[in-house]
Design an enzyme around this catalytic site. Structure first.
Site, PDB file in Angstrom:
ATOM      1  NE  ARG A  84      -3.465   2.484   2.495  1.00 36.23           N
ATOM      2  CZ  ARG A  84      -3.375   3.357   3.494  1.00 36.23           C
ATOM      3  NH1 ARG A  84      -2.680   3.072   4.590  1.00 36.23           N
ATOM      4  NH2 ARG A  84      -3.988   4.518   3.416  1.00 36.23           N
ATOM      5  CG  HIS A 128      -1.214   9.074   3.132  1.00 34.56           C
ATOM      6  ND1 HIS A 128      -1.346   7.728   3.374  1.00 34.56           N
ATOM      7  CD2 HIS A 128      -0.848   9.605   4.321  1.00 34.56           C
ATOM      8  CE1 HIS A 128      -1.055   7.457   4.649  1.00 34.56           C
ATOM      9  NE2 HIS A 128      -0.741   8.587   5.240  1.00 34.56           N
ATOM     10  CD  GLU A 173      -4.902   7.782   9.472  1.00 30.23           C
ATOM     11  OE1 GLU A 173      -4.355   8.844   9.807  1.00 30.23           O
ATOM     12  OE2 GLU A 173      -4.590   6.688   9.949  1.00 30.23           O
ATOM     13  CG  ASN A 299      -5.193   3.400   8.577  1.00 27.43           C
ATOM     14  OD1 ASN A 299      -5.287   2.392   7.862  1.00 27.43           O
ATOM     15  ND2 ASN A 299      -4.803   4.569   8.104  1.00 27.43           N
ATOM     16  CE1 TYR A 301      -0.012   3.191  13.326  1.00 21.42           C
ATOM     17  CE2 TYR A 301      -2.019   4.167  12.446  1.00 21.42           C
ATOM     18  CZ  TYR A 301      -0.736   3.686  12.262  1.00 21.42           C
ATOM     19  OH  TYR A 301      -0.181   3.687  11.010  1.00 21.42           O
ATOM     20  CD  GLU A 359      -1.669   4.096   7.826  1.00 21.30           C
ATOM     21  OE1 GLU A 359      -1.344   4.602   8.929  1.00 21.30           O
ATOM     22  OE2 GLU A 359      -1.934   4.773   6.824  1.00 21.30           O
TER      23      GLU A 359
HETATM   24  C1  BGC Z   1      -1.035   7.877   8.978  1.00 22.81           C
HETATM   25  C2  BGC Z   1       0.443   7.721   8.698  1.00 22.81           C
HETATM   26  C3  BGC Z   1       1.224   7.974   9.965  1.00 22.81           C
HETATM   27  C4  BGC Z   1       0.821   6.947  10.991  1.00 22.81           C
HETATM   28  C5  BGC Z   1       1.553   7.056  12.323  1.00 22.81           C
HETATM   29  C6  BGC Z   1      -1.478   7.360  10.303  1.00 22.81           C
HETATM   30  O1  BGC Z   1      -2.219   8.331  10.929  1.00 22.81           O
HETATM   31  O2  BGC Z   1      -1.807   7.404   7.925  1.00 22.81           O
HETATM   32  O3  BGC Z   1       0.798   8.571   7.663  1.00 22.81           O
HETATM   33  O4  BGC Z   1       2.606   7.966   9.765  1.00 22.81           O
HETATM   34  O5  BGC Z   1      -0.544   7.041  11.246  1.00 22.81           O
HETATM   35  O6  BGC Z   1       1.282   8.268  12.945  1.00 22.81           O
END
Ligand code: BGC
Length: 455
Positions: A84, A128, A173, A299, A301, A359
């Site tokens: 990607r 992006h 995002e 995505n 995190y 992600e």
């Molecule tokens: C984004 C990336 C970023 C990653 C870590 C995401 O919000 O798509 O570009 O580097 O998180 O912060």
């Protein structure tokens, strides 16, 4: 709370499950003005004194523009089925609209030829975060015409590369584009304006919808979707105030972009949350916004534990830092169970549209690559092990997850943090451009080989 435990013995990901790695244009390419490209808002932002940690810019970054062959060879070594990346709008249309720059299209042709020759499926994101500077000068995401500008760029790209891209994503995002770029100003174009944010949001949605329509009218036939960042919200207590605050935080971050697409309306909390800043949008705009997607990219995190706080604008909620958690270098709590929850939540709320985890990853301090042939990154290995297991659990619960992309293939420019936060599974020495595998890359290679979590 637990940080997750693998315990998925004998679990195998479904046949055809797609393993990949992800990057984005401005974060890795370098040479932002090469071969006739125009500047983007990140070119301007990163060259504005005071905006970037250490004054870092994307002028060179990972020099992927020149080293893409080496990077594709690394992808091949990992054994990924897909890669990607994002396409830079101002490489294709230097002024944002009008004149097409052949040099820009040629770069993405070379890259995709290389991927296809290596048996790797290209997944291309159209946006992006790197709006052409020339369009920012015309109001950028605040100008209603941006929907047409984006559809024009999308159509040119669909026509030129449609024969070779296996998956398309319109936006990456949109929440970050608006929260970082128009509300809090930490990201390009660096505005801080409560009244602008909903306008930018709605124009992003309209641009997405119009590009979807352009795609359906084009000859390209691969699956197309959008990529959103989701962050499950957990109330700090069961008090009425905290529960309401949690719902507002959830509306702002998780439902703001998916509700209009799947339900044709913004979250019901919004007029109250935004007050005077919330405009009336024409109902007919939602005809395009609700255009059916082939997949959604999620995505993930981190999660947030939320308590009421009247001083915070819009959400009137704040995060409560958990006392016994592991935190990444970006201060994000490591909490794998929420990865499962968010996938289940998506299916329960929006139905059975296929999902890709587009992600997932973490920045940790890494020891210098000079210390060995491989960079030892045990915390990142732990992060991937537990989050990939959490994806497996969502599949066990019946969610149609079709693939997983590690963020990121390479250490890269972490936006306004510059090069200080390393998210790569491959270490990059930014002085020499030497790439060195981290143990997380070797771990991920083993995951891919067996389509299971190695013990
Ligand atoms: C984004 C990336 C970023 C990653 C870590 C995401 O919000 O798509 O570009 O580097 O998180 O912060």
């Amino acid at each position: 709370m637990s940080t997750g435990e693998t315990n998925l013995t004998n679990f195998r990901f479904p046949d055809g499950f797609l393993w990949g790695a992800a990057t984005s244009a401005y974060q890795i390419e370098g040479s932002p003005l090469a071969d006739g490209a125009g500047p983007s808002i990140w070119q301007r932002f990163s060259h504005t004194p005071g905006m970037m940690t250490n004054g870092d810019t994307g002028d060179v970054a990972c020099d992927h523009y020149n080293r893409y062959k080496e990077d594709v060879a690394l992808l091949r070594e990992l054994g990924v089925g897909a890669y990607r990346f994002s396409i830079s709008w101002s490489r294709i249309l230097p002024e944002g609209t009008g004149r097409v720059n052949q040099g820009g299209l040629d770069f993405y042709r070379r890259l995709t030829d290389e991927l296809l020759a290596a048996g790797i499926k290209p997944m291309a994101t159209l946006y992006h975060w790197d709006l052409p500077e020339a369009l920012d000068d015309r109001g950028g995401w605040l100008n209603r015409d941006v929907a047409d500008w984006f559809a024009e760029y999308a159509s040119v790209t669909f026509d030129a590369l449609g024969d070779r891209i296996a998956f398309w994503a319109t936006l990456n995002e949109p929440w970050v584009v608006v929260d970082g770029g128009y509300l809090h100003g930490a990201l390009a174009p660096g505005h801080r304006n409560l009244y602008e944010a909903p306008i930018a949001t709605h124009n992003l949605m309209r641009a997405h919808g119009r590009a979807m329509r352009a795609y359906r009218a084009s000859s390209a036939k691969s699956p197309i979707g959008i990529v959103v960042n989701l962050e499950p919200k957990y109330p700090a207590s069961q008090s009425e105030e905290d529960l309401a605050a949690n719902a507002r935080a959830d509306a702002y971050m998780n439902r703001q972009y998916l509700d209009p697409i799947f339900r044709g309306a913004y979250p019901e909390e919004f007029p109250d949350m935004w007050g005077d800043a919330w405009p009336d949008f024409p109902a007919s705009d939602f005809d395009e916004i609700t255009e059916k997607l082939d997949f959604v990219g999620i995505n993930y995190y981190l999660r947030a534990v939320t308590k009421a706080d009247p001083k915070v604008m819009i959400e009137r909620a704040t995060r409560v830092k958990q006392p016994h958690a592991i935190f990444t270098e970006t201060g994000w709590e490591v909490f794998p169970p929420a990865m499962t929850e968010v996938l289940v939540w998506f299916r329960d709320r929006y139905g059975d549209t296929p999902v890709y985890v587009t992600e997932n990853g973490a920045a940790f301090y890494d020891p210098p690559a000079a210390l060995g042939d491989v960079v030892d990154d045990p915390l990142r290995v732990h992060y991937f092990r537990e989050h990939i297991a959490a994806v497996g659990r969502a599949i066990e619960r019946g969610v149609d997850v079709r693939g997983y992309f590690a963020w990121s293939l390479l250490d890269n420019l972490e936006w306004s943090h510059g090069f200080t936060k390393r998210f790569g599974i491959i270490h990059v020495d930014f002085a020499t451009q030497k790439r060195t595998m981290k143990k997380s890359a070797l771990f991920y290679r083993d995951v891919i080989r067996g389509s299971t979590i190695p013990t």
